[in-house]
Design an enzyme around this catalytic site. Structure first.
Site, mmCIF file in Angstrom:
data_model
loop_
_atom_site.group_PDB
_atom_site.id
_atom_site.type_symbol
_atom_site.label_atom_id
_atom_site.label_comp_id
_atom_site.label_asym_id
_atom_site.label_seq_id
_atom_site.Cartn_x
_atom_site.Cartn_y
_atom_site.Cartn_z
ATOM 1 N N ASP A 190 24.897 -56.320 110.923
ATOM 2 C CA ASP A 190 25.056 -55.891 112.403
ATOM 3 C C ASP A 190 24.357 -54.714 112.563
ATOM 4 O O ASP A 190 24.529 -53.733 111.624
ATOM 5 C CB ASP A 190 26.621 -55.772 112.573
ATOM 6 N N GLU A 250 19.985 -57.516 112.096
ATOM 7 C CA GLU A 250 19.923 -57.351 113.611
ATOM 8 C C GLU A 250 19.493 -55.882 113.878
ATOM 9 O O GLU A 250 19.888 -54.832 113.671
ATOM 10 C CB GLU A 250 21.250 -57.500 114.278
HETATM 11 C C1 NOJ Z 1 25.900 -56.480 117.491
HETATM 12 C C2 NOJ Z 1 26.680 -57.733 117.756
HETATM 13 O O1 NOJ Z 1 25.749 -58.845 117.916
HETATM 14 C C3 NOJ Z 1 27.387 -57.430 119.055
HETATM 15 O O2 NOJ Z 1 28.007 -58.648 119.376
HETATM 16 C C4 NOJ Z 1 28.367 -56.152 118.805
HETATM 17 O O3 NOJ Z 1 29.127 -56.108 120.092
HETATM 18 C C5 NOJ Z 1 27.698 -55.212 118.251
HETATM 19 N N1 NOJ Z 1 26.676 -55.410 117.356
HETATM 20 C C6 NOJ Z 1 28.559 -53.844 117.838
HETATM 21 O O4 NOJ Z 1 29.148 -54.351 116.520
#
Ligand code: NOJ
Length: 526
Positions: A190, A250
């Site tokens: 993440d 991500e």
């Molecule tokens: C990216 C995640 O995909 C999202 O859903 C989340 O709100 C943020 N990171 C914070 O963790």
């Protein structure tokens, strides 16, 4: 499939809270997922990635983790998780879990200790806040009782870790091993570009008139050099396990160059490529993104994990069914509740986009429900919205609930087989979803589910598809076409007029007009 299986894998994203509910409490759970694994093997996916299922107050849908080494009782138990890995494995499906290293939940024991004044340096506490803004809107600092402030780049319920603290580093190494020991094949990381903050926390200029910092702005809490070293060390942990474990990061970027250091950094196996998601439905824009991304992948020896949908963006069907000028503009989210959506048009384009996705070199991530052609749920009442973004932006951003609605499995009324009992799901489902359910689409000629199934089966069979190269074909400005060897051609007509094509049709995203490819349609040719 090569040892680096992820280079051409099809990975299905499960948002556990909305997939299937076995215990009838209105929220999905691991036993629900296990009971529906045949849907995934029927689709033909190589792996599932599970969004967080860890103990959490669910202030940000579970991306606020209170315990990184357990299962939230709402989702089940560690024994259920072990059974999931075993049952998925028996079907040839690998399991990837989400790791959330930038922040935890205010309920995490170390943060509770920090509030009592113990171990505050595991987080980022200061006597005075700087002007940094939360990604969800509003200030990135919250004051605690004794007057100090802690940093949270997301919701106030998600305090940021201090990655310069050795206990934080060691704790996450343990967490990786904990899940690797239980048989996971890897991690989706993440906000992998945040974690480290530049020393001194220098100020950032916020562009006038917007509550949020635009992507690609060089900010002192993104893309810091220490990350490369960290991911090398994580890679070493992964490589210490048998069976080709991996990580996919991500990281949102507009400019492909932002990705280069990570891809050459010998740490992360892959970096999501999100660049088609904000692209309007345009052959020129799609080609530009694909060309740039592919060039970078070739130069760095990587492969591209393409993404057209996930739990953070409006569903494809809706994105492609609105005025396309709004897709590029970040305020589209603001307007989404108000603009007109042509679902028929959006569905036609989303089906064409699916054939494009599955024909591109690299791997493909499919978000649950996209294989059913679900649209965004736009009419969730304000009082039932759960995304913290909605309130933090004073309701100007509608938030991400509309793509997180529990899946329709069968029947004509809510909960559409999401649960076996007549329960109210945690987010309301739209009224007309019966025709989109898995049962309704199963074996229905021409359904979106069948299109995905046939395309995935063909992709597995065809030697040209998966990882590899492509050669562009020139077909005019409104058409995107490429060849892949041996003997495969994709043609997508983005224009308003039908265009001629030649070759034997393997698969088409919609009805063909003799030797003509209608608008908003894609075809796979031999
Ligand atoms: C990216 C995640 O995909 C999202 O859903 C989340 O709100 C943020 N990171 C914070 O963790």
């Amino acid at each position: 499939m090569s040892a680096e299986w992820w280079r051409e894998a099809i990975v299905y994203q499960v948002y556990p809270r909305s997939f299937a509910d076995a215990d009838g409490d209105g929220q999905g759970d691991l036993r629900g997922l296990i009971s529906r694994l045949d849907h995934l093997s029927g689709l033909g996916v190589d792996a599932v990635w599970l969004s967080p299922f860890y103990p959490s107050p669910l202030a940000d849908g579970g991306y606020d983790v209170a315990d990184y080494r357990d299962v939230d009782p709402r989702y089940g138990t560690l024994a259920d998780f072990d059974r999931l890995v075993a049952e998925a494995g028996a079907r040839g499906i690998r399991v990837i879990v989400d790791i959330v290293p930038n922040h935890c939940s205010v309920e995490h024991p170390w943060f509770r200790e920090a509030l009592r004044g113990v171990g505050r340096d595991r987080f980022i506490f200061r006597d005075r806040p700087n002007g940094w803004q939360s990604k969800f809107g509003g200030p990135a600092w919250t004051q605690v009782e004794d007057g100090q402030w802690y940093l949270h780049l997301f919701d106030a319920s998600q305090p940021d870790w201090n990655w310069r603290h050795p206990e934080v580093v060691a704790m996450f190494e343990d967490v990786l091993r904990f899940w690797l020991d239980r048989g996971v094949t890897g991690f989706r990381i993440d906000v992998a570009n945040m974690l480290f903050k530049q020393d001194g926390l220098p100020e950032v200029e916020l562009p006038p008139g917007t509550p949020l910092i635009p992507a690609d702005a060089a900010v002192p809490y993104e893309n810091q050099p220490e990350l490369l070293e960290l991911y090398r060390s994580w890679r070493a942990i992964l490589d210490g396990y048998p069976g080709a474990r991996m990580s996919v990061a991500e990281i949102w970027y507009g400019n492909a160059e932002v990705a280069r250091p990570y891809l050459t950094g010998d740490g992360l196996a892959q970096l999501f490529n999100f660049r088609l998601m904000p692209a309007p439905w345009s052959a020129a824009r799609f080609r530009e993104v694909i060309e740039e991304s592919h060039r970078l992948a070739v130069e760095t020896g990587g492969s591209i994990p393409w993404v057209l949908g996930n739990h953070d963006v409006p569903r494809m069907v809706t994105r492609y069914g609105i005025d396309q000028d709004l897709v590029r503009d970040p305020t589209a989210e603001v307007l989404l509740g108000q603009v007109e959506v042509d679902v028929v048009l959006g569905t036609r384009r989303a089906r064409a986009a699916a054939l494009l996705l599955l024909a591109l070199p690299g791997s493909a991530y499919i978000y649950q429900g996209d294989e059913l052609g679900l649209p965004e749920h736009l009419t969730i009442p304000a009082g039932e919205r759960q995304d913290p973004m909605f309130e933090r932006t004073a309701r100007t951003f509608i938030g991400r609930d509309g793509c997180r609605v529990p899946l329709p499995w069968s029947g004509q009324a809510t909960p559409y087989g999401f649960a076996d009992v007549p329960v109210r799901p945690w987010l309301p489902q739209p009224e007309e979803w019966g025709r989109l359910s898995v049962a309704a689409q199963q074996a229905a000629d021409g359904s979106t589910l069948e299109l995905y199934r046939r395309a995935i089966a063909e992709r597995r069979r065809h030697p040209a598809l998966g990882d590899g190269d492509l050669t562009w074909l020139e077909h005019g400005p409104e058409v995107l076409a490429f060849r892949r060897e041996p003997g495969f051609t994709l043609v997508v007509n983005f224009g308003a007029e039908p265009v001629p094509f030649t070759g034997t049709v393997l698969l088409a995203s919609g009805p063909l007009d003799g030797g003509l490819l209608p608008c908003d349609t894609a075809v796979w040719l031999a």
